[in-house]
Write a protein that holds these residues in place. Structure first.
Motif, short mmCIF file in Angstrom:
data_model
loop_
_atom_site.label_atom_id
_atom_site.label_comp_id
_atom_site.label_asym_id
_atom_site.label_seq_id
_atom_site.Cartn_x
_atom_site.Cartn_y
_atom_site.Cartn_z
N ILE A 93 -13.09 -0.74 9.01
CA ILE A 93 -12.53 -0.74 7.67
C ILE A 93 -12.31 -2.18 7.24
O ILE A 93 -11.94 -3.03 8.06
N ASN A 94 -12.58 -2.48 5.98
CA ASN A 94 -12.33 -3.81 5.43
C ASN A 94 -10.96 -3.82 4.80
O ASN A 94 -10.62 -2.94 4.00
N LEU A 95 -10.17 -4.82 5.15
CA LEU A 95 -8.80 -4.95 4.67
C LEU A 95 -8.58 -6.30 4.01
O LEU A 95 -9.09 -7.31 4.49
N VAL A 96 -7.80 -6.30 2.95
CA VAL A 96 -7.33 -7.55 2.34
C VAL A 96 -5.99 -7.83 2.99
O VAL A 96 -5.08 -7.01 2.93
N LYS B 241 -6.87 -13.35 4.07
CA LYS B 241 -8.33 -13.24 4.07
C LYS B 241 -8.73 -11.78 4.06
O LYS B 241 -7.90 -10.89 4.15
N VAL B 242 -10.02 -11.54 3.96
CA VAL B 242 -10.57 -10.20 4.08
C VAL B 242 -11.10 -10.08 5.50
O VAL B 242 -11.83 -10.95 5.97
N VAL B 243 -10.68 -9.01 6.19
CA VAL B 243 -11.12 -8.82 7.56
C VAL B 243 -11.74 -7.44 7.71
O VAL B 243 -11.38 -6.51 7.00
N SER B 244 -12.65 -7.33 8.64
CA SER B 244 -13.22 -6.05 9.02
C SER B 244 -12.67 -5.70 10.38
O SER B 244 -12.83 -6.48 11.33
N ILE B 245 -11.99 -4.55 10.48
CA ILE B 245 -11.34 -4.16 11.73
C ILE B 245 -11.87 -2.80 12.16
O ILE B 245 -12.00 -1.89 11.34
N ALA B 246 -12.16 -2.68 13.43
CA ALA B 246 -12.59 -1.40 13.98
C ALA B 246 -11.43 -0.42 13.84
O ALA B 246 -10.28 -0.76 14.12
N THR B 247 -11.72 0.79 13.40
CA THR B 247 -10.66 1.79 13.24
C THR B 247 -9.96 2.07 14.56
O THR B 247 -8.78 2.44 14.57
N SER B 248 -10.63 1.85 15.67
CA SER B 248 -10.01 2.05 16.98
C SER B 248 -8.92 1.02 17.27
O SER B 248 -8.08 1.22 18.13
N ASN B 249 -8.93 -0.11 16.54
CA ASN B 249 -7.90 -1.14 16.70
C ASN B 249 -6.69 -0.90 15.81
O ASN B 249 -5.78 -1.71 15.78
N ILE B 250 -6.69 0.20 15.05
CA ILE B 250 -5.55 0.53 14.19
C ILE B 250 -4.79 1.69 14.84
O ILE B 250 -5.33 2.77 15.00
N GLN B 251 -3.57 1.41 15.22
CA GLN B 251 -2.72 2.40 15.88
C GLN B 251 -1.77 3.02 14.87
O GLN B 251 -1.37 2.35 13.91
N PRO B 252 -1.35 4.27 15.07
CA PRO B 252 -0.36 4.86 14.17
C PRO B 252 0.95 4.08 14.28
O PRO B 252 1.22 3.46 15.30
#
Length: 169
Positions: A22-25, A112-123
């Motif tokens: 996912i791309n995040l600002v 910045k704008v970053v692209s993060i693997a959804t697996s690196n986002i924890q609840p």
């Protein structure tokens, strides 16, 4: 950090795995880093004069006129009950689209704008203090720091529940 300039948000095409990232600002509020989905962000503008609206919730700063459109402005520091400070040259506004409505959120500085693997986002952790678990999609691991990923729909649209909770407490 460079001075915020008015600029459209562009999608980062350098993704490794499009389906699983996912791309995040990312932006700063106080000493912490936060992020929103890039698909909700339209542009970043410099701080400008805000016209106050009577009887608005305390975290709604007012409205601005952006190229003929009236845009409501929300102060995330007030919404999160964070320590407020004087704005500086890095203070800006991210114009976002929530449920087909444009609005602005005040930030201390854009990162910045970053692209993060959804697996690196924890609840979000269940015992979360501060802004409250219901406003957070998750916490992302970014290099050597953690990034709080906000749920703008609940943060902005979910006001009715907050009012009743605050009255009861």
């Amino acid at each position: 950090m460079a001075e915020i300039e008015q600029q459209p948000i562009e999608n980062n095409e350098n993704k490794v795995d499009v389906e699983n990232s996912i791309n995040l600002v990312t932006f700063r509020l106080g000493n912490n880093e936060y992020a929103i989905d890039i698909m909700q962000a339209k542009e970043i503008i410099k701080m400008e004069k805000i016209t106050l609206i009577p009887n608005a919730p305390d975290y709604v700063e007012g409205v601005i006129n952006l190229r003929g459109n009236i845009i409501p402005i929300v102060d995330l520091k007030k919404r999160f009950n964070l320590e407020e400070n004087e704005g500086d040259k890095n203070t800006g506004i991210i114009i976002v689209k929530i449920d087909d409505v444009d609005m602005g959120i005040i930030i201390d500085a854009i990162s910045k704008v970053v692209s993060i693997a959804t697996s690196n986002i924890q609840p979000p952790p269940p015992m979360l203090s501060g802004i409250g678990q219901k406003y957070i999609k998750g916490v992302a691991k970014l290099e050597d720091k953690l990034l709080v990923v906000l749920d703008l729909e609940k943060l902005i649209v979910g006001d009715d529940d907050d009012t009743e909770e605050n009255i009861e407490n």
